[in-house]
Design a protein around this motif. Structure first.
Motif, PDB file in Angstrom:
ATOM      1  N   ILE A  85       0.889  -1.161   0.000  1.00 46.15           N
ATOM      2  CA  ILE A  85       0.000   0.000   0.000  1.00 46.15           C
ATOM      3  C   ILE A  85       0.929   1.213   0.000  1.00 46.15           C
ATOM      4  CG2 ILE A  85      -1.877   1.215   1.163  1.00 46.15           C
ATOM      5  CD1 ILE A  85      -2.680  -1.460   2.450  1.00 46.15           C
ATOM      6  N   LYS A  86       0.884   1.975  -1.093  1.00 43.44           N
ATOM      7  CA  LYS A  86       1.876   3.019  -1.352  1.00 43.44           C
ATOM      8  C   LYS A  86       1.604   4.277  -0.509  1.00 43.44           C
ATOM      9  CE  LYS A  86       2.922   1.430  -6.077  1.00 43.44           C
ATOM     10  NZ  LYS A  86       3.136   1.852  -7.493  1.00 43.44           N
ATOM     11  N   PRO A  87       2.600   5.193  -0.435  1.00 41.65           N
ATOM     12  CA  PRO A  87       2.463   6.364   0.452  1.00 41.65           C
ATOM     13  C   PRO A  87       1.213   7.210   0.193  1.00 41.65           C
ATOM     14  CG  PRO A  87       4.735   6.181  -0.311  1.00 41.65           C
ATOM     15  CD  PRO A  87       3.943   5.155  -1.070  1.00 41.65           C
TER      16      PRO A  87
ATOM     17  N   ALA B 126      -5.586  -1.442 -13.615  1.00 44.44           N
ATOM     18  CA  ALA B 126      -4.537  -0.988 -14.522  1.00 44.44           C
ATOM     19  C   ALA B 126      -3.618   0.025 -13.840  1.00 44.44           C
ATOM     20  CB  ALA B 126      -5.164  -0.360 -15.761  1.00 44.44           C
ATOM     21  N   THR B 127      -2.346   0.048 -14.270  1.00 45.29           N
ATOM     22  CA  THR B 127      -1.330   0.951 -13.702  1.00 45.29           C
ATOM     23  C   THR B 127      -1.820   2.396 -13.703  1.00 45.29           C
ATOM     24  OG1 THR B 127       0.349  -0.517 -14.631  1.00 45.29           O
ATOM     25  CG2 THR B 127       1.093   1.653 -13.867  1.00 45.29           C
ATOM     26  N   ASN B 128      -2.390   2.818 -14.843  1.00 38.49           N
ATOM     27  CA  ASN B 128      -2.943   4.169 -14.958  1.00 38.49           C
ATOM     28  C   ASN B 128      -4.410   4.139 -14.520  1.00 38.49           C
ATOM     29  OD1 ASN B 128      -3.919   6.655 -15.698  1.00 38.49           O
ATOM     30  ND2 ASN B 128      -2.840   6.695 -17.671  1.00 38.49           N
TER      31      ASN B 128
ATOM     32  N   ILE C  83      -0.902   7.977 -12.626  1.00 39.99           N
ATOM     33  CA  ILE C  83      -0.160   6.766 -13.016  1.00 39.99           C
ATOM     34  C   ILE C  83       0.970   6.487 -12.036  1.00 39.99           C
ATOM     35  CG2 ILE C  83       1.412   7.937 -14.621  1.00 39.99           C
ATOM     36  CD1 ILE C  83       1.103   5.428 -16.461  1.00 39.99           C
ATOM     37  N   GLU C  84       1.529   7.512 -11.403  1.00 40.38           N
ATOM     38  CA  GLU C  84       2.580   7.288 -10.401  1.00 40.38           C
ATOM     39  C   GLU C  84       1.975   7.060  -9.018  1.00 40.38           C
ATOM     40  OE1 GLU C  84       6.759   9.133  -9.952  1.00 40.38           O
ATOM     41  OE2 GLU C  84       5.443  10.410  -8.760  1.00 40.38           O
ATOM     42  N   HIS C  85       1.073   7.920  -8.628  1.00 35.72           N
ATOM     43  CA  HIS C  85       0.447   7.806  -7.299  1.00 35.72           C
ATOM     44  C   HIS C  85      -0.754   6.870  -7.421  1.00 35.72           C
ATOM     45  CE1 HIS C  85       2.281  11.862  -5.814  1.00 35.72           C
ATOM     46  NE2 HIS C  85       3.170  11.063  -6.372  1.00 35.72           N
ATOM     47  N   ASN C  86      -0.429   5.577  -7.570  1.00 36.22           N
ATOM     48  CA  ASN C  86      -1.486   4.632  -7.920  1.00 36.22           C
ATOM     49  C   ASN C  86      -1.799   3.605  -6.822  1.00 36.22           C
ATOM     50  OD1 ASN C  86       0.783   3.119  -8.234  1.00 36.22           O
ATOM     51  ND2 ASN C  86       0.441   2.572 -10.377  1.00 36.22           N
ATOM     52  N   ALA C  87      -1.584   4.028  -5.581  1.00 30.14           N
ATOM     53  CA  ALA C  87      -2.158   3.383  -4.388  1.00 30.14           C
ATOM     54  C   ALA C  87      -1.555   2.039  -3.970  1.00 30.14           C
ATOM     55  CB  ALA C  87      -3.685   3.230  -4.522  1.00 30.14           C
TER      56      ALA C  87
ATOM     57  N   HIS D  69       0.987  -1.654  -5.077  1.00 29.68           N
ATOM     58  CA  HIS D  69       1.953  -2.403  -5.907  1.00 29.68           C
ATOM     59  C   HIS D  69       1.613  -3.879  -5.841  1.00 29.68           C
ATOM     60  CE1 HIS D  69       5.701  -4.179  -7.346  1.00 29.68           C
ATOM     61  NE2 HIS D  69       5.601  -4.985  -6.307  1.00 29.68           N
ATOM     62  N   GLY D  70       1.948  -4.610  -6.900  1.00 26.56           N
ATOM     63  CA  GLY D  70       1.836  -6.064  -6.873  1.00 26.56           C
ATOM     64  C   GLY D  70       2.884  -6.723  -7.729  1.00 26.56           C
ATOM     65  N   SER D  71       3.419  -7.839  -7.257  1.00 22.86           N
ATOM     66  CA  SER D  71       4.393  -8.605  -8.048  1.00 22.86           C
ATOM     67  C   SER D  71       3.755  -9.033  -9.356  1.00 22.86           C
ATOM     68  CB  SER D  71       4.839  -9.852  -7.280  1.00 22.86           C
ATOM     69  OG  SER D  71       5.263  -9.521  -5.986  1.00 22.86           O
TER      70      SER D  71
HETATM   71  P1  ATP Z   1       3.579  -1.986  -9.671  1.00 20.96           P
HETATM   72  O1  ATP Z   1       4.892  -2.537 -10.168  1.00 20.96           O
HETATM   73  O2  ATP Z   1       3.740  -0.820  -8.703  1.00 20.96           O
HETATM   74  O3  ATP Z   1       2.689  -3.047  -9.135  1.00 20.96           O
HETATM   75  P2  ATP Z   1       2.650  -1.929 -12.363  1.00 20.96           P
HETATM   76  O4  ATP Z   1       3.266  -3.276 -12.489  1.00 20.96           O
HETATM   77  O5  ATP Z   1       1.221  -1.775 -12.730  1.00 20.96           O
HETATM   78  O6  ATP Z   1       2.790  -1.370 -10.894  1.00 20.96           O
HETATM   79  P3  ATP Z   1       5.055  -0.871 -13.589  1.00 20.96           P
HETATM   80  O7  ATP Z   1       5.131  -0.715 -15.067  1.00 20.96           O
HETATM   81  O8  ATP Z   1       5.749  -2.027 -12.960  1.00 20.96           O
HETATM   82  O9  ATP Z   1       3.503  -0.867 -13.174  1.00 20.96           O
HETATM   83  O10 ATP Z   1       5.559   0.476 -12.944  1.00 20.96           O
HETATM   84  C1  ATP Z   1       5.915   0.508 -11.575  1.00 20.96           C
HETATM   85  C2  ATP Z   1       5.346   1.764 -10.964  1.00 20.96           C
HETATM   86  O11 ATP Z   1       5.999   2.899 -11.547  1.00 20.96           O
HETATM   87  C3  ATP Z   1       3.874   2.020 -11.223  1.00 20.96           C
HETATM   88  O12 ATP Z   1       3.019   1.356 -10.352  1.00 20.96           O
HETATM   89  C4  ATP Z   1       3.781   3.516 -11.037  1.00 20.96           C
HETATM   90  O13 ATP Z   1       3.751   3.885  -9.650  1.00 20.96           O
HETATM   91  C5  ATP Z   1       5.098   3.985 -11.646  1.00 20.96           C
HETATM   92  N1  ATP Z   1       4.936   4.312 -13.066  1.00 20.96           N
HETATM   93  C6  ATP Z   1       4.720   3.455 -14.086  1.00 20.96           C
HETATM   94  N2  ATP Z   1       4.637   4.092 -15.264  1.00 20.96           N
HETATM   95  C7  ATP Z   1       4.818   5.403 -14.983  1.00 20.96           C
HETATM   96  C8  ATP Z   1       4.842   6.595 -15.751  1.00 20.96           C
HETATM   97  N3  ATP Z   1       4.679   6.571 -17.066  1.00 20.96           N
HETATM   98  N4  ATP Z   1       5.051   7.772 -15.110  1.00 20.96           N
HETATM   99  C9  ATP Z   1       5.236   7.824 -13.764  1.00 20.96           C
HETATM  100  N5  ATP Z   1       5.221   6.726 -12.981  1.00 20.96           N
HETATM  101  C10 ATP Z   1       5.016   5.550 -13.567  1.00 20.96           C
END
Ligand code: ATP
Ligand code: MG
Length: 139
Positions: free
Chosen positions: A10-12, A92-94, A111-115, A117-119
């Motif tokens: 659970i992200k910051p 989805a990431t975004n 897309i960055e502040h996306n709550a 993370h998962g393996s």
């Molecule tokens: P996570 O690895 O956190 O579970 P994910 O597998 O959906 O997420 P990744 O492609 O592995 O996404 O990216 C890792 C993390 O980097 C993303 O969860 C997000 O916080 C950040 N991120 C990804 N793409 C972007 C982007 N284009 N701009 C800014 N931050 C990004």
């Protein structure tokens, strides 16, 4: 399908907006067992080690600063098909593309502040679980 373990954060951003309880409820509602849990802060260097696979990505520095900007909750989750099922529950990431009913649809702001993370695979789950938890800490 065999019982599988995955690693979640659970992200910051989600901790700051008081979404920890709701996210844990969604995790339990989806049938995951929480077998490890710790609230902590990580340094930029520790975030860089965790996200080493993303070192060449343009967002790497910003991501590592964000992940060390406040408390996070590290989680070890267990269930059948845990890795894929947890990514499905995250969405989805975004968040603009996140499906209804997912954690990111509800709680992510960008897309960055996306709550959360998962393996993304068995080998990364193993690495990520061991980055945050010793074997004896998992129940
Ligand atoms: P996570 O690895 O956190 O579970 P994910 O597998 O959906 O997420 P990744 O492609 O592995 O996404 O990216 C890792 C993390 O980097 C993303 O969860 C997000 O916080 C950040 N991120 C990804 N793409 C972007 C982007 N284009 N701009 C800014 N931050 C990004
Ligand atoms: Mg990823």
């Amino acid at each position: 399908m065999n019982i599988q373990r995955t690693f979640a954060i659970i992200k910051p951003d989600a901790v700051k907006k008081n979404a920890v309880g709701d996210i844990l409820t969604m995790i339990h509602g989806a049938g995951f067992r929480i077998i490890g849990m710790r609230m902590l802060e990580i340094s930029v260097e520790q975030a860089e080690g965790f996200y080493a696979v993303h070192a060449e990505r343009p967002f790497f520095n910003s991501l590592c600063e964000f992940m060390s900007s406040g408390p996070i909750v590290a989680l070890a989750l267990e269930k059948e098909n845990a890795i894929a099922d947890w990514r499905k529950l995250m969405g989805a990431t975004n968040p603009a593309n996140a499906e209804a009913g997912t954690i990111r649809k509800k709680h992510a702001s960008s897309i960055e502040h996306n709550a959360v993370h998962g393996s993304d695979a068995e080998d990364t789950a193993k690495f990520e679980l061991s980055y945050f938890f010793a074997g004896y800490e998992l129940f």
